[in-house]
Write an enzyme that holds these catalytic residues in place. Structure first.
Site, mmCIF file in Angstrom:
data_model
loop_
_atom_site.group_PDB
_atom_site.id
_atom_site.type_symbol
_atom_site.label_atom_id
_atom_site.label_comp_id
_atom_site.label_asym_id
_atom_site.label_seq_id
_atom_site.Cartn_x
_atom_site.Cartn_y
_atom_site.Cartn_z
ATOM 1 N N SER A 144 0.858 -1.182 0.000
ATOM 2 C CA SER A 144 0.000 0.000 0.000
ATOM 3 C C SER A 144 0.892 1.229 0.000
ATOM 4 O O SER A 144 2.047 1.172 0.440
ATOM 5 C CB SER A 144 -0.883 0.006 1.258
ATOM 6 O OG SER A 144 -1.561 1.242 1.416
ATOM 7 N N TYR A 157 -2.778 -1.274 10.084
ATOM 8 C CA TYR A 157 -2.654 -1.438 8.637
ATOM 9 C C TYR A 157 -1.323 -0.882 8.128
ATOM 10 O O TYR A 157 -0.614 -1.552 7.361
ATOM 11 C CB TYR A 157 -3.819 -0.732 7.944
ATOM 12 C CG TYR A 157 -3.906 -1.003 6.473
ATOM 13 C CD1 TYR A 157 -4.270 -2.261 5.995
ATOM 14 C CD2 TYR A 157 -3.651 -0.004 5.537
ATOM 15 C CE1 TYR A 157 -4.369 -2.521 4.646
ATOM 16 C CE2 TYR A 157 -3.748 -0.248 4.177
ATOM 17 C CZ TYR A 157 -4.108 -1.505 3.740
ATOM 18 O OH TYR A 157 -4.201 -1.757 2.390
#
Length: 257
Positions: A144, A157
């Site tokens: 990401s 995350y």
């Protein structure tokens, strides 16, 4: 493109970015194992077996990327059906969009189990198989842009995706001599069910819009899954054959801020 007949595994392949990647690679001629913990797609409720049939040369295996036995079953299916594994797309992921005060230890452990332990287990098994094959192979870890930046309510995350990026670099160094390439695909804010509830919060939507300078199709600032899939196909294909240990960031310019 050089993806014709390549045996491919896509984890988290039923929905969102994973489904878009599997669909794109299948259109380019790959033979695909869809692996997912769900029985049906979060996108539209399509059962895994039906989605595999729609893709053509594809099979669906249900399982948990954090469970070694399930990972082994996934690879057994790929090897018995397609004769090996040429491409692994480590896409399966979860999140816990919570503030640090709200984030339980169990939440953190769940994110790390899927997002870090899962890619480790899958990559370890893939490397063992690819080393036995004459054509070697390619691993694409879906990280990401949050591997490089902080974000509101995303401690677990961001931590997990930073680990995936470091894992990608370490693996690339270790297996490069075997002709195995390992790269990270780093999407930014994307319009999927995965983050729909979180981005529905006005303050989050405003932050994501502010942080993304690129505008397409009028005022669109979110990527669509197919745009991420295009980048995955590039990393899987021989056109990127001298890339390894790299991060391909597809975030509309977020990280350029």
């Amino acid at each position: 493109m050089s993806l014709q007949d390549k045996a491919t595994i896509v984890t988290g392949g039923l929905s969102g970015i994973g489904r878009a990647i599997a669909t794109r690679l299948a259109a380019d001629g790959t033979r695909t194992v869809l692996f997912d913990a769900a029985e049906v797609s979060r996108d539209d409720g399509t059962p895994g077996d039906r989605l595999a049939a729609q893709l053509g040369a594809a099979v669906y295996v249900r399982g948990d990327v954090g469970e070694p036995g399930d990972v082994e079953r996934m690879f057994d299916a790929a090897i018995s059906t397609f004769g090996g594994v040429d491409i692994l797309i480590n896409n399966a992921g979860v999140t816990a969009f919570k503030s640090l005060a709200e984030l339980a230890v169990e939440d953190f452990d769940r994110v790390i189990r899927t997002n870090v332990r899962g890619p480790f287990l899958c990559a370890r098994r893939a490397v063992a198989q690819m080393r036995r094959q004459p054509g070697r192979g390619v691993i694409v870890n879906v990280a990401s842009n949050f591997a490089f930046v902080g974000a509101t309510d995303a401690v677990a995350y961001c931590t997990s995706k930073g680990a995936v990026m470091s894992m990608t670099q370490a693996l690339a160094v270790e297996v490069g001599a075997d002709g195995i390439r390992v790269n990270a695909l780093c999407p930014g804010a994307t319009a999927t069910e995965f983050n729909r509830t979180h981005r529905a919060r006005p303050e989050i939507a405003a932050e994501w819009e502010r942080m993304t300078p690129l505008r397409l199709d009028g005022d669109r600032y979110l990527a669509i899954p197919e745009e991420i899939a295009d980048a995955a196909a590039f990393l899987a294909d021989d056109t990127s054959r001298f890339m390894t240990g790299a991060a391909l960031v597809v975030d509309g310019g977020w990280n350029a801020r």
